[in-house]
Design a protein around this motif. Structure first.
Motif, PDB file in Angstrom:
ATOM      1  N   LYS A   1       7.547  62.047  23.340  1.00 22.52           N
ATOM      2  CA  LYS A   1       8.720  62.881  23.655  1.00 22.52           C
ATOM      3  C   LYS A   1       8.494  63.476  25.042  1.00 22.52           C
ATOM      4  O   LYS A   1       7.898  64.539  25.183  1.00 22.52           O
ATOM      5  N   PHE A   2       8.938  62.757  26.046  1.00 15.64           N
ATOM      6  CA  PHE A   2       8.710  63.178  27.417  1.00 15.64           C
ATOM      7  C   PHE A   2      10.016  63.668  28.032  1.00 15.64           C
ATOM      8  O   PHE A   2      11.072  63.073  27.826  1.00 15.64           O
ATOM      9  N   ALA A   3       9.908  64.720  28.810  1.00 14.65           N
ATOM     10  CA  ALA A   3      11.090  65.259  29.491  1.00 14.65           C
ATOM     11  C   ALA A   3      11.501  64.314  30.626  1.00 14.65           C
ATOM     12  O   ALA A   3      10.698  63.551  31.143  1.00 14.65           O
ATOM     13  N   THR A   4      12.790  64.356  30.970  1.00 17.52           N
ATOM     14  CA  THR A   4      13.287  63.607  32.120  1.00 17.52           C
ATOM     15  C   THR A   4      13.807  64.609  33.140  1.00 17.52           C
ATOM     16  O   THR A   4      14.492  65.567  32.790  1.00 17.52           O
ATOM     17  N   GLU A   5      13.445  64.385  34.397  1.00 14.97           N
ATOM     18  CA  GLU A   5      13.841  65.291  35.464  1.00 14.97           C
ATOM     19  C   GLU A   5      14.651  64.492  36.481  1.00 14.97           C
ATOM     20  O   GLU A   5      14.203  63.446  36.950  1.00 14.97           O
TER      21      GLU A   5
ATOM     22  N   ARG B   1      -3.155  55.150  30.449  1.00 17.19           N
ATOM     23  CA  ARG B   1      -2.966  56.513  30.946  1.00 17.19           C
ATOM     24  C   ARG B   1      -2.643  57.421  29.755  1.00 17.19           C
ATOM     25  O   ARG B   1      -1.655  57.227  29.060  1.00 17.19           O
ATOM     26  N   VAL B   2      -3.531  58.392  29.549  1.00 16.22           N
ATOM     27  CA  VAL B   2      -3.465  59.218  28.353  1.00 16.22           C
ATOM     28  C   VAL B   2      -3.415  60.691  28.753  1.00 16.22           C
ATOM     29  O   VAL B   2      -3.917  61.068  29.810  1.00 16.22           O
ATOM     30  N   ASN B   3      -2.820  61.523  27.916  1.00 15.25           N
ATOM     31  CA  ASN B   3      -2.788  62.962  28.176  1.00 15.25           C
ATOM     32  C   ASN B   3      -4.216  63.514  28.122  1.00 15.25           C
ATOM     33  O   ASN B   3      -4.850  63.502  27.060  1.00 15.25           O
TER      34      ASN B   3
ATOM     35  N   PRO C   1       6.487  57.256  35.656  1.00 16.25           N
ATOM     36  CA  PRO C   1       6.284  58.506  34.917  1.00 16.25           C
ATOM     37  C   PRO C   1       5.069  59.258  35.433  1.00 16.25           C
ATOM     38  O   PRO C   1       4.169  58.674  36.028  1.00 16.25           O
ATOM     39  N   HIS C   2       5.060  60.537  35.185  1.00 11.62           N
ATOM     40  CA  HIS C   2       3.971  61.399  35.633  1.00 11.62           C
ATOM     41  C   HIS C   2       2.745  61.159  34.750  1.00 11.62           C
ATOM     42  O   HIS C   2       2.765  61.448  33.558  1.00 11.62           O
ATOM     43  N   GLY C   3       1.670  60.632  35.366  1.00  8.61           N
ATOM     44  CA  GLY C   3       0.535  60.155  34.573  1.00  8.61           C
ATOM     45  C   GLY C   3      -0.553  61.173  34.286  1.00  8.61           C
ATOM     46  O   GLY C   3      -1.610  60.807  33.791  1.00  8.61           O
ATOM     47  N   GLY C   4      -0.317  62.432  34.583  1.00  6.18           N
ATOM     48  CA  GLY C   4      -1.361  63.424  34.320  1.00  6.18           C
ATOM     49  C   GLY C   4      -0.756  64.750  33.912  1.00  6.18           C
ATOM     50  O   GLY C   4       0.431  64.841  33.600  1.00  6.18           O
ATOM     51  N   VAL C   5      -1.600  65.770  33.903  1.00  5.96           N
ATOM     52  CA  VAL C   5      -1.173  67.124  33.571  1.00  5.96           C
ATOM     53  C   VAL C   5      -1.298  67.969  34.837  1.00  5.96           C
ATOM     54  O   VAL C   5      -2.266  67.828  35.581  1.00  5.96           O
ATOM     55  N   ASP C   6      -0.313  68.818  35.110  1.00  3.87           N
ATOM     56  CA  ASP C   6      -0.352  69.707  36.274  1.00  3.87           C
ATOM     57  C   ASP C   6      -0.722  71.126  35.866  1.00  3.87           C
ATOM     58  O   ASP C   6      -0.189  71.666  34.892  1.00  3.87           O
TER      59      ASP C   6
ATOM     60  N   THR D   1      -3.904  75.201  29.029  1.00  3.62           N
ATOM     61  CA  THR D   1      -2.903  74.143  28.923  1.00  3.62           C
ATOM     62  C   THR D   1      -2.175  73.927  30.237  1.00  3.62           C
ATOM     63  O   THR D   1      -2.171  74.806  31.105  1.00  3.62           O
ATOM     64  N   GLY D   2      -1.631  72.721  30.383  1.00  2.10           N
ATOM     65  CA  GLY D   2      -0.874  72.367  31.578  1.00  2.10           C
ATOM     66  C   GLY D   2       0.343  71.586  31.170  1.00  2.10           C
ATOM     67  O   GLY D   2       0.511  71.283  29.995  1.00  2.10           O
ATOM     68  N   GLY D   3       1.197  71.231  32.133  1.00  2.00           N
ATOM     69  CA  GLY D   3       2.458  70.592  31.770  1.00  2.00           C
ATOM     70  C   GLY D   3       2.736  69.299  32.503  1.00  2.00           C
ATOM     71  O   GLY D   3       1.905  68.775  33.234  1.00  2.00           O
ATOM     72  N   ASN D   4       3.930  68.812  32.255  1.00  2.00           N
ATOM     73  CA  ASN D   4       4.503  67.643  32.943  1.00  2.00           C
ATOM     74  C   ASN D   4       3.957  66.294  32.503  1.00  2.00           C
ATOM     75  O   ASN D   4       4.353  65.283  33.073  1.00  2.00           O
ATOM     76  N   PHE D   5       3.052  66.231  31.506  1.00  2.00           N
ATOM     77  CA  PHE D   5       2.516  64.909  31.181  1.00  2.00           C
ATOM     78  C   PHE D   5       3.629  63.964  30.720  1.00  2.00           C
ATOM     79  O   PHE D   5       4.437  64.311  29.861  1.00  2.00           O
ATOM     80  N   GLY D   6       3.632  62.756  31.313  1.00  2.00           N
ATOM     81  CA  GLY D   6       4.570  61.712  30.902  1.00  2.00           C
ATOM     82  C   GLY D   6       5.996  61.905  31.368  1.00  2.00           C
ATOM     83  O   GLY D   6       6.871  61.086  31.075  1.00  2.00           O
ATOM     84  N   LYS D   7       6.245  62.983  32.097  1.00  2.00           N
ATOM     85  CA  LYS D   7       7.621  63.292  32.516  1.00  2.00           C
ATOM     86  C   LYS D   7       8.227  62.131  33.320  1.00  2.00           C
ATOM     87  O   LYS D   7       7.607  61.620  34.237  1.00  2.00           O
ATOM     88  N   ARG D   8       9.424  61.717  32.910  1.00  4.60           N
ATOM     89  CA  ARG D   8      10.135  60.656  33.626  1.00  4.60           C
ATOM     90  C   ARG D   8      10.932  61.300  34.747  1.00  4.60           C
ATOM     91  O   ARG D   8      11.644  62.281  34.530  1.00  4.60           O
ATOM     92  N   ARG D   9      10.857  60.731  35.934  1.00  2.78           N
ATOM     93  CA  ARG D   9      11.549  61.314  37.076  1.00  2.78           C
ATOM     94  C   ARG D   9      12.584  60.356  37.621  1.00  2.78           C
ATOM     95  O   ARG D   9      12.305  59.188  37.855  1.00  2.78           O
ATOM     96  N   ILE D  10      13.784  60.866  37.802  1.00  4.56           N
ATOM     97  CA  ILE D  10      14.854  60.070  38.403  1.00  4.56           C
ATOM     98  C   ILE D  10      15.143  60.693  39.766  1.00  4.56           C
ATOM     99  O   ILE D  10      15.691  61.795  39.854  1.00  4.56           O
ATOM    100  N   LEU D  11      14.749  60.002  40.829  1.00  2.70           N
ATOM    101  CA  LEU D  11      14.917  60.509  42.187  1.00  2.70           C
ATOM    102  C   LEU D  11      16.119  59.836  42.827  1.00  2.70           C
ATOM    103  O   LEU D  11      16.133  58.621  42.999  1.00  2.70           O
ATOM    104  N   ASN D  12      17.125  60.615  43.137  1.00  7.77           N
ATOM    105  CA  ASN D  12      18.364  60.094  43.739  1.00  7.77           C
ATOM    106  C   ASN D  12      18.918  58.930  42.911  1.00  7.77           C
ATOM    107  O   ASN D  12      19.341  57.913  43.448  1.00  7.77           O
ATOM    108  N   GLY D  13      18.860  59.073  41.593  1.00  8.82           N
ATOM    109  CA  GLY D  13      19.411  58.050  40.705  1.00  8.82           C
ATOM    110  C   GLY D  13      18.470  56.885  40.446  1.00  8.82           C
ATOM    111  O   GLY D  13      18.767  56.020  39.632  1.00  8.82           O
ATOM    112  N   GLN D  14      17.300  56.858  41.115  1.00  6.01           N
ATOM    113  CA  GLN D  14      16.349  55.752  40.944  1.00  6.01           C
ATOM    114  C   GLN D  14      15.204  56.200  40.032  1.00  6.01           C
ATOM    115  O   GLN D  14      14.538  57.184  40.346  1.00  6.01           O
ATOM    116  N   PRO D  15      14.974  55.471  38.927  1.00  7.02           N
ATOM    117  CA  PRO D  15      13.849  55.883  38.076  1.00  7.02           C
ATOM    118  C   PRO D  15      12.509  55.698  38.790  1.00  7.02           C
ATOM    119  O   PRO D  15      12.226  54.614  39.306  1.00  7.02           O
ATOM    120  N   GLY D  16      11.718  56.754  38.869  1.00  4.38           N
ATOM    121  CA  GLY D  16      10.379  56.670  39.454  1.00  4.38           C
ATOM    122  C   GLY D  16       9.377  56.407  38.353  1.00  4.38           C
ATOM    123  O   GLY D  16       9.725  56.366  37.183  1.00  4.38           O
TER     124      GLY D  16
END
Ligand SMILES: [Zn+2]
Length: 328
Positions: free
Chosen positions: A138-142, A302-304, A211-216, A194-209
């Motif tokens: 269950k990853f967030a999309t930004e 790539r794992v959390n 996923p975020h492969g670590g924790v921030d 704890t940290g965040g953003n693991f696995g977050k899917r990013r859509i930059l200017n409509g283009q899927p980038g």
């Protein structure tokens, strides 16, 4: 009554056999030990897993094992020996082997087998399989609108980033056969759990980038960054995307990754103690502000990394991964 009960009982057995043709019964019982060979049982830390998670696989044998191998994700899984079958202490003698299975954060959901081959010193070789259902994480999309130059690097920058990606992949592909760590892994910053953003899917200017492969972990520039466990420095240099970066090899295909450092305090080949300072938090590479990006790969998956900050190694009864452990 007895007659009816018997027919129902028989029907249920027939039904279970029919279901068993399509679903291996091992699926339901992966968490409880199952036999692989006489005196040899298998156990997984969780019956079901999800993208970006870890599983602990255990092989227990009453007799010393002369060989244990496993295949997961088309790779040979390295085991370590967590308990030794002593020939002189007969009653409690056990040979316990453990291995970590990583589920990549982009592994397509489905059911995948882990294939295990065992041989005891006095028995025949045996093979068995556990089916592991993998669910979607269950990853967030930004969705972000950013300046074109941030999404479209120059051809030179693309070439540099590709070369660095290949260099990292070559490192992560190497499996050091020894287990270099001992005890629990820790979060690399003091006072942070704890940290965040693991696995977050990013859509930059409509283009899927990607996923975020670590924790921030947001932190002030200059905050000391500690090695999550013992290991050997596999890389310590500035990279295009991740800025000043350190990669630590913990053995058995396990690597931790520390990015955007303001300062690197180690060099390749250095042997680090658990908790040793390897650099300082910074804002190098592609960032919007100072933070530590912490990654984990297990045989390229790539794992959390927060999943590692739980008992590993000799704590065989405590699960290291469960659905509840996924922080999303
Ligand atoms: Zn990050």
């Amino acid at each position: 009554m007895l007659h009816r009960f018997s027919i129902r009982h028989l029907l249920s057995i027939v039904l279970r056999m029919a279901v068993g043709l399509f679903l291996l019964p091992a699926v339901a019982d992966a968490k409880t030990p199952q036999a692989c060979a006489p005196g040899v049982t298998l156990k997984l830390s969780a019956p079901v897993s999800s993208q970006g998670s870890l599983l602990l696989l255990e092989v227990r044998s009453r007799k010393p094992l002369s060989e244990v191998t496993a295949e997961w994700n088309s790779k040979n899984v390295p085991f370590w020996q967590a308990a030794n079958a002593q020939s002189d202490s007969k009653a409690a003698a056990i040979d316990l082997r453990q291995a970590i299975l990583g589920v990549d954060l982009e592994k397509p959901p489905g059911t995948y087998p882990v294939l295990i081959h065992v041989q005891t010193s006095s028995g025949k070789p045996a093979s068995c399989a556990i089916q592991i259902p993998i669910r979607a994480g269950k990853f967030a999309t930004e969705k972000l609108q950013v300046g074109k130059e941030f999404v479209e690097p120059s051809p030179e920058q693309i070439q540099r980033a590709n070369e660095e990606r290949d260099k990292l992949r070559a490192i992560f592909d190497q499996v050091t056969p020894e287990k270099l760590w001992a005890g629990d892994f820790r979060v690399p910053l003091d006072g942070v759990t704890t940290g965040g953003n693991f696995g977050k899917r990013r859509i930059l200017n409509g283009q899927p980038g990607s996923p975020h492969g670590g924790v921030d972990f947001p932190a002030v520039t200059g905050t000391p960054v500690h090695a999550a466990q013992q290991g050997k420095v596999a890389l310590a240099q500035e990279l295009f995307f991740s800025g000043n970066t350190v990669v630590v090899d913990h053995g058995l295909g396990i690597y931790t990754f520390y990015a955007h450092l303001s300062e690197i305090d180690v060099k390749p080949g250095d042997e680090l103690q658990s908790g040793q300072v390897l650099g300082k938090v910074g804002a190098t590479g592609r960032v919007t502000g100072p933070h530590l990006h912490w990654g984990l790969t297990v045989e390229r998956a790539r794992v959390n990394p927060l999943q590692l900050v739980k008992p590993l190694g000799n704590e065989s009864e405590r699960p290291i991964a469960s659905e509840a452990a996924n922080p999303e």
